[in-house]
Design an enzyme around this catalytic site. Structure first.
Site, short mmCIF file in Angstrom:
data_model
loop_
_atom_site.label_atom_id
_atom_site.label_comp_id
_atom_site.label_asym_id
_atom_site.label_seq_id
_atom_site.Cartn_x
_atom_site.Cartn_y
_atom_site.Cartn_z
N GLU A 71 -12.18 2.57 6.07
CA GLU A 71 -11.08 2.93 6.97
C GLU A 71 -11.08 4.45 7.08
OE1 GLU A 71 -6.60 1.37 7.30
OE2 GLU A 71 -6.82 3.02 5.89
N GLU B 4 0.83 -1.20 0.00
CA GLU B 4 0.00 0.00 0.00
C GLU B 4 0.87 1.26 0.00
OE1 GLU B 4 -3.57 2.08 2.62
OE2 GLU B 4 -2.23 0.63 3.57
#
Length: 258
Positions: A232, A135
């Site tokens: 998130e 990520e």
């Protein structure tokens, strides 16, 4: 229809960690993800999940307070990386986590990239049945983090050519790094194996910021996406009072599927 997961590290913080999967289930989420599930015994997590699917966890990052953010790209830390990865892979297996995020760590330069590639290849060989994610994280939130650009991540994923390795597309980080999260998605969606969403520019409830969540979910509805869309974000109030976005997206998906 996309499956939606609640990141219970950031959501439902009104209750203790192990009580959050139940709240996520009651709120209409299909699963959960946890950043670092290492502070509670596995048996307690298994009880807390009670069959709730676990979409993703991160491998242990090291000493977070001391500045560790993983080890995969850190020269001289191969031993630490391997220990961290094997622990993360074991916990993922025991909790049934679908994906493991392998954190790159704080590093820079050609040597760091070479170490990163070697470590990712090694990790994939150790856990051939586990999907691995990398990520890109924006430099404001994660200063010095090695993987800080989606084009950089794409180049590494393409060069390694490992079927179980993909990009974790976090809407917040894509927007912070590149300015146009829609363009990042359009360019790299074929490499993505996990999606995380939040509002922009505040990282609160999903929606706004120029990113078309409805369009994304419609695209996933008609494609072969088998992963998760994980929430998130930082709730502006009690999590359950800000889930209009989830209800709207799931209602729309039901209408399309009717």
């Amino acid at each position: 229809m996309p499956r939606f997961a609640a990141n219970v590290t950031m959501l439902f913080t009104e209750v203790p960690m192990l009580a959050r999967p139940d709240l996520a289930r009651e709120a209409g989420f299909d699963g959960v993800e946890v950043l670092f599930p290492y502070d509670h015994p596995l048996k307690d997590w298994q009880t807390a999940l009670a069959g709730m699917p676990l979409a993703l966890i991160n491998a242990p990052p090291g000493d977070w307070a001391a500045g560790d953010r993983g080890y995969a790209a850190v020269p001289g830390a191969v031993g630490d990386f391997r220990q961290s990865f094997l622990r993360g892979a074991d916990v993922a297996a025991q909790l049934g986590a679908a994906r493991l995020h392998v954190m790159a760590g704080v590093a820079k330069g050609e040597q760091a990239e070479a170490v990163y590639r070697e470590n990712l290849a090694w990790a994939a060989a150790q856990a051939p049945d586990l999907c691995l994610c990398i990520e890109p994280l924006n430099a404001d939130d994660m200063p010095g983090y090695f993987l800080n650009d989606f084009d950089q991540a794409a180049r590494i994923v393409d060069d390694l050519g490992i079927a179980t390795l993909g990009i974790q597309f976090d809407l917040w980080h894509a927007a912070r790094i590149h300015g146009d999260a829609d363009a990042v998605w359009a360019k790299h969606k074929g490499r993505v194996n996990h999606i995380q969403i939040a509002g922009f520019p505040g990282r609160n409830e999903p929606g706004g910021g120029g990113f078309d969540l409805t369009g994304l979910c419609s695209e996933l509805d008609t494609g072969e996406w088998s992963g998760w869309v994980a929430a998130e974000y930082l709730p502006q109030r009690a999590t359950v009072h800000g889930l209009m976005w989830l209800n709207a997206l799931k209602s729309r998906a039901r209408l399309i599927g009717a």
